[in-house]
Design an enzyme around this catalytic site. Structure first.
Site, PDB file in Angstrom:
ATOM      1  N   SER A 176      13.136  41.278-102.327  1.00 32.53           N
ATOM      2  CA  SER A 176      11.872  41.306-101.603  1.00 32.53           C
ATOM      3  C   SER A 176      12.008  41.125-100.104  1.00 32.53           C
ATOM      4  CB  SER A 176      10.938  40.225-102.155  1.00 32.53           C
ATOM      5  OG  SER A 176      11.513  38.936-102.016  1.00 32.53           O
ATOM      6  N   HIS A 204       8.892  44.292-106.747  1.00 34.86           N
ATOM      7  CA  HIS A 204       8.900  45.222-105.615  1.00 34.86           C
ATOM      8  C   HIS A 204       9.521  46.571-105.975  1.00 34.86           C
ATOM      9  CE1 HIS A 204       7.580  42.172-102.676  1.00 34.86           C
ATOM     10  NE2 HIS A 204       8.218  41.346-103.481  1.00 34.86           N
ATOM     11  N   LYS A 235       1.029  44.156-106.513  1.00 30.51           N
ATOM     12  CA  LYS A 235       1.685  44.864-105.408  1.00 30.51           C
ATOM     13  C   LYS A 235       1.353  46.354-105.518  1.00 30.51           C
ATOM     14  CE  LYS A 235       5.076  41.259-104.609  1.00 30.51           C
ATOM     15  NZ  LYS A 235       4.439  40.234-105.462  1.00 30.51           N
TER      16      LYS A 235
END
Length: 394
Positions: A176, A204, A235
């Site tokens: 990340s 991610h 996300k």
């Protein structure tokens, strides 16, 4: 002065004091920050789905139909239909038998690591893993060995010397803070050779890499083979919550042992409905992933033109390492004055002397804005003394 006030003052003196900034409107490619328009280069809304009309409408419809909250833990008051539907969709998307929803990525990692490893067992954790994994290791009460970042030889040595103990290898898929990708085929081979489980956090990676945005495990051709895959809904999928994908047996085990699942109220129906809509959009529009990857390359190239190095990043996370906390925050503020909001990252998020400006791109950024942002970050870096002034053209 109280002890709290003293500790706050220490944080200020060390350059580690943080404060909240007010954004008006949704998390789009540009926002109004503290009253000023800026290009947003620090959101994890990678595909721009958090403010897509279809996702907003799905959240509202789910709230109207199913209520504002889930009421309790699913083991107390039952599973609601949208939760089961999303789990089935996520399992199919990731290529696994089953999936389990949890309240957040932090809860998922702390709960799963602690459930999958305990006393008289050992966890092998990459040194750059997310804080939630680090805290999961602490909560597990297992012995933890931290191996050097992506160092397969170091990990192999440690596995050999800890042979005979039940073991869990855990790693970020996309790291990340650095944007690089874990060597998953080699990690799985080591896990199989030493009889260890492998857990990969794709917070991610989902929506960002792999076929159709299916993540780092899919990109490595290992869907269904890695023992446990964790990801977030907050996300690239634009909502809130988290999930774990694994065999049906493992998911059944987690239902019975993962404390954040057992003792937390289930995610609200609105977040679940939004995630279902986002997943449908991702499957229908895989070009979003291609656009995200192209935008990341555009920003990396723009920064390179300014003599700024994004390190090993191969993804939408594009960091510029500057060293100490003061330098990172000076660059952050100078960049912000130029209309670009990219966050300065300091300990404890990153190790000492590896502070950075962490840029994240979105599929909805315009190419020309990213090129201009690279120039503005370069100008900011020269202003604060991190780069030499460029000579004037003849």
């Amino acid at each position: 002065m109280t002890d709290v006030a003293e500790r706050l003052e220490e944080l200020r003196e060390c350059g580690l004091y943080r404060q909240l900034r007010l954004i008006e409107g949704p998390q789009g490619p540009s926002v109004t920050l503290d009253g000023c328009p800026v290009l947003l280069l620090c959101s994890n809304n990678y595909l721009g789905l958090a403010d897509r009309a279809e996702v907003r409408e799905a959240a509202a419809e789910a709230a109207l139909r199913w209520g504002a909250g889930a009421g309790a833990s699913r083991l107390i008051s039952g599973t609601m239909e949208p939760h089961r539907q999303l789990e089935e969709r996520l399992a199919a998307f990731k290529g696994y038998e089953a999936a389990l929803l949890l309240g957040s990525g932090y809860l998922a990692n702390t709960g799963l690591v602690a459930a999958l490893a305990g006393r008289n067992e050992v966890i092998f954790s990459d040194e750059l893993n997310h804080a939630s994994i680090v805290d999961g290791c602490r909560l597990s009460r297992a012995e933890t060995f931290v191996y050097r970042h992506a160092d397969l030889e170091h990990l192999a040595w440690a596995l050999y010397h800890q042979r005979g103990k039940p073991a869990l290898i855990v790693t970020d898929g996309v790291f990340s803070m650095d944007g690089d990708v874990a060597p998953l085929p080699e990690l799985l081979e080591l896990a199989r050779r030493h009889g260890a489980r492998l857990m990969v956090d794709e917070a991610h990676a989902t929506g960002a890499i792999g076929p159709g945005g299916r993540g780092s495990v899919s990109a490595a051709g290992l869907s269904g083979e890695v023992d446990v895959v964790v990801g977030t809904l907050g996300k690239a999928l634009g909502s809130y919550g988290a999930y774990a994908c694994a065999s049906a047996e493992t998911v059944d085990f987690l239902v019975n042992t993962a404390r954040p699942f057992i003792f937390s109220t289930a995610p609200p129906p609105s977040a679940v409905g939004a995630a279902i809509a986002a997943l449908e959009l991702l499957e229908a529009e895989p070009e979003l992933v291609e656009r995200l990857q192209a935008n990341a390359e555009t920003l990396r190239s723009a920064l390179a033109s300014e003599d700024l190095d994004a390190g090993p990043s191969r993804t939408q996370v594009v960091p510029i390492q500057v060293g100490n906390a003061e330098a990172a925050m000076s660059l952050c503020e100078a960049t912000l004055r130029r209309g670009v909001f990219a966050q300065g990252i300091r300990p404890p998020t990153v190790p000492e002397d590896s502070c950075r400006l962490r840029c994240t791109v979105m599929a909805t950024h315009r190419r020309e804005d990213l090129i201009a942002a690279g120039r503005q970050i370069g100008a900011a870096a020269r202003e604060v003394g991190l780069l030499e002034e460029q000579p004037l053209a003849a």
